[in-house]
Design a protein around this motif. Structure first.
Motif, short mmCIF file in Angstrom:
data_model
loop_
_atom_site.label_atom_id
_atom_site.label_comp_id
_atom_site.label_asym_id
_atom_site.label_seq_id
_atom_site.Cartn_x
_atom_site.Cartn_y
_atom_site.Cartn_z
N CYS A 1 -16.12 23.70 27.42
CA CYS A 1 -16.37 22.43 26.72
C CYS A 1 -15.13 21.57 26.75
O CYS A 1 -15.18 20.36 27.02
N ILE B 1 -14.74 20.05 30.11
CA ILE B 1 -15.69 18.97 30.40
C ILE B 1 -15.22 17.66 29.77
O ILE B 1 -15.33 16.59 30.37
N THR C 1 -25.43 22.13 31.36
CA THR C 1 -24.60 21.59 32.43
C THR C 1 -23.55 20.67 31.81
O THR C 1 -23.75 20.16 30.71
N PRO C 2 -22.43 20.45 32.52
CA PRO C 2 -21.41 19.52 32.01
C PRO C 2 -22.00 18.15 31.69
O PRO C 2 -21.67 17.54 30.69
N GLU C 3 -22.92 17.70 32.55
CA GLU C 3 -23.51 16.39 32.34
C GLU C 3 -24.30 16.35 31.02
O GLU C 3 -24.21 15.39 30.26
N GLU C 4 -25.05 17.43 30.76
CA GLU C 4 -25.80 17.52 29.49
C GLU C 4 -24.86 17.45 28.30
O GLU C 4 -25.11 16.77 27.31
N ARG D 1 -21.78 16.18 28.20
CA ARG D 1 -21.16 14.86 28.08
C ARG D 1 -22.13 13.88 27.41
O ARG D 1 -21.78 13.09 26.56
N LEU D 2 -23.38 13.95 27.85
CA LEU D 2 -24.42 13.04 27.34
C LEU D 2 -24.61 13.21 25.83
O LEU D 2 -24.61 12.26 25.06
N THR E 1 -22.59 14.51 23.76
CA THR E 1 -21.38 14.11 23.06
C THR E 1 -21.38 12.60 22.84
O THR E 1 -21.13 12.11 21.73
N ARG E 2 -21.68 11.86 23.93
CA ARG E 2 -21.68 10.40 23.81
C ARG E 2 -22.71 9.93 22.78
O ARG E 2 -22.43 9.10 21.93
#
Lengths: 371, 139
Positions: free
Chosen positions: A20, A23, A108-111, A113-114, A116-117
């Motif tokens: 985490c 990422i 996934t890292p993208e999940e 990041r999303l 989190t945002r």
């Protein structure tokens, strides 16, 4: 300079914490992590995070408990649950404990990041809402003080000097001059009453009223209200017929406010009644309630206006040109009655008149003797 | 003997309106436009009654003056007519107290603006009550 969002990760798996952190590295974030609930909760105090990721399944105190404790400390912190045993029911449970979202492992890292945002957006919204609410409260208070000082005081001073002038000229004024002064006085008085109603709505927190509730006599509140509206009924030559039960139960409430509600409703009935007509005020016990009805044979309220008359600043679209009004009295009355745990309603037919009903719950201690 | 009254109110227009009604009824009336000057004027001991506004300056400064009067042994029995534009709010400013809060031993409350008849009735009733109290103490 933009401040970095603080994110706290609580998970017993070091690999999750590390990945985490990786990422999010390089983003506008400040990170902290804890490997169990107890350490995590301590960090909530020290680190003051905007967003917390919580693993549901950890040794020591459970993720659910962590959620609950964080919410108890600061409900504006956004919490997201990470878990390996993602089931619908655990997700629902986490949401019930105040979690904003749910991230099943593996992700996934993208999940990550999303989510989190999105969660930080949520946090921003929460804080903005609080700030706006505070600002609104402040504006309300300031508006109250402006209304009070800048409108009411000067108008009152005008009226006071008019009183003085009339008093000094008592023996000099002819009938027509007296009439003119009389008209000015009535109009200023109406304005002052309007300002008072505004002040009441704006400056008084109706819910705070409840803190000062005592056992009060409904009959007394009605009597006070009747005294208050007497000048208007005399002016319009309207007879107020009263039938107030001799042994009405006491009500848990605020006598002054309740009187004000009655003044508004009875005053309203008088205002919209033709000269020389009759208004009937009745108060009786009905089951667990005291019902007060105010019946007039005035211009009535049209069907299209009926649903809106207890809303603030509403003054009929149709048929009410006959009298000027400000519509706020009924809204205030409703607020007051509802603060007393009661309800207010109206039956009306345009052209025939209206009957207002106020129902107040009997207070639990019925054996109180009023003095 | 002409009774001497003092008005303490920070709004000169109000003062003018109330003063002229009282003077027309043969009272001698002085005015102070803030609580400090008002308290100083009272110290002279030559007034029979005080007409006091509640909301002055930054808040309910009239109440503070009333409390000072109550604590002052010489002024304690001074009758006070509280003239206020905030009858309704008083209940909220001083929760748990009746609308008429009795800040001092003898007080009455009227709402601003006040009709001449009511003003004169209250003033004379308060003066009479205070006279009776005085003669009781002497007797």
């Amino acid at each position: 300079m933009e401040t970095k969002s603080r994110i706290l990760l609580i998970d017993d798996e070091e690999v999750v914490l590390d990945s985490c952190a990786q990422i999010l590295a390089g983003g506008p974030y400040e990170l902290a992590s804890a490997s169990d609930g107890t350490a995590g909760l301590r960090l909530v105090e020290e680190f003051q995070p905007d967003l917390v990721f919580v693993d549901l399944k950890m040794p020591g105190i459970s993720g659910f408990e962590v959620l609950e404790k964080i919410r108890g400390k600061d409900a504006t912190i956004v919490m997201v649950v990470i878990t390996g045993f993602a089931t619908v029911s655990s997700a629902v449970d986490a949401m019930k404990k105040g979690a904003y979202d749910f991230l099943p492992k593996p992700f996934t890292p993208e999940e990550f990041r999303l989510i989190t945002r999105r969660s930080l957006e949520k946090r921003k919204l929460v804080l903005e809402t609080i700030a706006l609410r505070r600002e609104k409260e402040l504006l309300r208070e300031q508006f109250a003080s402006i209304v009070s000082h800048e409108l009411k005081a000067p108008l009152g001073a005008v009226q006071q000097n008019l009183f003085a002038l009339e008093f000094e000229l008592t023996n000099t004024l002819n009938e027509s001059q007296k009439e003119k002064i009389g008209r000015i006085k009535v109009r200023i008085d109406d304005l002052l009453k309007l300002i008072n109603s505004w002040l009441r709505v704006i400056s008084v927190d109706i819910h705070k009223l409840k803190e000062g509730f005592t056992q009060i006599s409904v009959a007394e509140s009605i009597t006070k209200a009747l005294e208050n509206v007497e000048p208007l009924s005399v002016r319009k030559n309207i007879e107020i017929e009263t039938s107030i039960g001799a042994q009405l139960p006491t009500v848990n409430g605020d006598s002054l406010s309740l009187s004000e509600a009655f003044i508004n409703i009875i005053g309203n009935s008088l205002k919209y009644s033709p000269d020389g007509s009759k208004v009937i005020v009745k108060a009786e016990e009905q089951g667990n309630e005291t019902q007060i009805s105010i019946k007039d044979s005035g211009i009535g309220i049209s069907q299209e206006d009926l649903p809106h008359i207890f809303e603030g600043f509403y003054r009929g679209k149709s048929g009410q040109e006959a009298a000027s009004g400000h519509g706020i009295g009924l809204a205030v009355s409703r607020q007051i009655v509802e603060a007393h745990g009661g309800s207010i309603s109206v039956e009306s037919e345009a052209g025939k008149g209206s009957t207002f009903y106020i129902r107040l719950p009997k207070s639990r201690t019925t054996e109180v003797v009023t003095t | 003997m002409t009774k001497r009254l003092l008005i303490v109110d920070d709004d000169p227009d109000y003062v003018a309106g109330i003063k002229s009604i009282l003077e027309a009824a043969d009272y001698s009336v002085d005015a102070a436009y803030n609580p400090k000057d008002g308290f100083q004027a009272l110290q002279s001991g030559s007034y029979d009654l005080l007409l006091l506004d509640i909301m002055m300056g930054r808040g309910a400064e009239g109440v503070a003056l009333a409390r000072k009067i109550r604590k002052d042994p010489k002024l304690r029995w001074m009758p006070v007519l509280i003239i206020t534009g905030i009858r309704e709010q008083i209940a909220f400013l001083f929760p748990g107290q009746p609308v008429h809060p009795h800040f001092v031993e003898f007080d009455e409350l009227v709402e601003k603006p006040v009709e001449p008849k009511l003003l004169l009735e209250k003033v004379s009733a308060l003066l009479k009550m205070s006279e009776e109290k005085k003669s009781q103490k002497k007797g």
